[in-house]
Enzyme design. Structure first.
Site, PDB file in Angstrom:
ATOM      1  N   LYS A 220       0.849  -1.214   0.000  1.00 38.03           N
ATOM      2  CA  LYS A 220       0.000   0.000   0.000  1.00 38.03           C
ATOM      3  C   LYS A 220       0.873   1.249   0.000  1.00 38.03           C
ATOM      4  O   LYS A 220       2.039   1.207   0.410  1.00 38.03           O
ATOM      5  CB  LYS A 220      -0.962   0.029   1.191  1.00 38.03           C
TER       6      LYS A 220
ATOM      7  N   ASP B 208      -2.216  -1.538  10.306  1.00 37.04           N
ATOM      8  CA  ASP B 208      -2.441  -1.559   8.854  1.00 37.04           C
ATOM      9  C   ASP B 208      -3.088  -2.860   8.360  1.00 37.04           C
ATOM     10  O   ASP B 208      -3.467  -2.958   7.194  1.00 37.04           O
ATOM     11  CB  ASP B 208      -1.102  -1.394   8.098  1.00 37.04           C
TER      12      ASP B 208
END
Ligand code: C5P
Length: 291
Positions: free
Chosen positions: A14, A140
């Protein structure tokens, strides 16, 4: 040892299109507001059932821990604890996302283990249930489970899906240094001059599919609190080669540049290779269908 079943998952990295820190929460974590975007660079995570014993982790990366320090190992343990499906497994990680780079490689490997074990054991957990297990492994991990484009708030684990990022070329370049996430947050606490990203305008840009407006609003507050010369250099190279914007991802040190032009991104890639050991060109990845 009899291998009964196995499957191979993709663990996508990401980038943070925006990263803002709003304050400190009672639990010691920082309250964040970030637009997260999954990218097409991925680790492969192969999960094979074995007859007995604790989870075994191996990888193509010699310095990657294979014990409880590895988030994939923690994920296997957490899944067994939460569901009661304590299936002995071997996990083989093909590591292509650089370690400690701000691209959530470790979190994504953990997310892939949770999703993979859910399939392998037929435990039937929903995405929300997987995210609940994932958030105890790392802030995350829930985003890495859901993927696509999302606004992350709270400690980064409360997610609101956003319209997908318009297609573009994303150049990633990681300088030869590592940043500790807790140290980056501690440095932020001492920092004075912080420019906050315009998260609302970036969300509006996503709603309108306006890549230029999105790029114009992107910012990461860690760049203000912990300026890194190598990061500044890579940002400058990418901008000189036609990037709409160039920013640091997460607590760094990977820099990502947004390009619309294929020949520009190729030239920028060649230029970045002169000063960064890891340079890779990818695209936005879409949200996983059906979780
Ligand atoms: O959640 P995760 O394990 O990835 O966080 C690593 C460290 O980063 C935490 O222990 C904390 O020091 C810091 N952190 C924070 N606020 C957040 C996320 C992480 O202070 N929202």
């Amino acid at each position: 040892m009899t291998v009964r079943k196995n499957l191979c998952m993709r663990a996508y990295g990401k980038i943070n299109l925006t990263l803002d820190i709003l304050g400190r929460m009672e639990n010691g974590y920082h309250e964040v507001e970030m637009i997260m975007q999954q990218v097409s660079l991925y680790d492969s995570v192969q999960i094979s059932e074995k007859t007995d014993g604790p989870a075994e982790i191996s990888s193509n990366c010699p310095w990657l821990p294979s014990d409880g320090r590895n988030l994939a190992y923690k994920a296997a343990e957490a899944f067994a604890r939460a569901t009661g499906y304590d299936v002995p497994v071997k996990i083989r990680i093909g590591k292509y996302i650089p370690v400690a780079s701000g691209l959530a490689g470790g979190s994504s490997d953990a997310a892939a283990v949770l999703r993979g074990l859910n399939i392998l054991t037929k435990a039937g957990l929903s995405t929300e249930e997987l995210c609940k297990i994932g958030r105890d492994i790392g802030s995350d991990v829930p985003f890495c489970i859901t993927g696509g484009t999302a606004l992350a708030t709270g400690r980064g684990d409360e997610l609101r899906p956003l319209p997908p990022m318009p297609d573009c070329r994303i150049l990633l370049a990681k300088p030869r240094l590592s940043v500790s996430t807790p140290a980056a947050y501690a440095e932020f606490d001492r920092a004075k001059n912080i420019t906050h990203p315009d998260t609302a305008s970036c969300i509006q840009a996503l709603e309108h599919g306006d890549l230029a407006a999105l790029a114009a609003g992107m910012h990461n507050v860690f760049e203000d609190s912990l300026p890194i010369p190598e990061v500044e250099k890579l940002k400058q190279i990418m901008k000189e080669h036609g990037a709409l914007c160039a920013n640091m991802s997460g607590s760094g040190p990977t820099v990502f540049g947004i390009f619309t032009d294929e020949s520009a991104v190729l030239k920028a890639r060649a230029a970045c290779r002169a000063c960064a050991p890891f340079v890779f060109y990818c695209r936005p990845a879409a949200r996983r269908r059906g979780g």
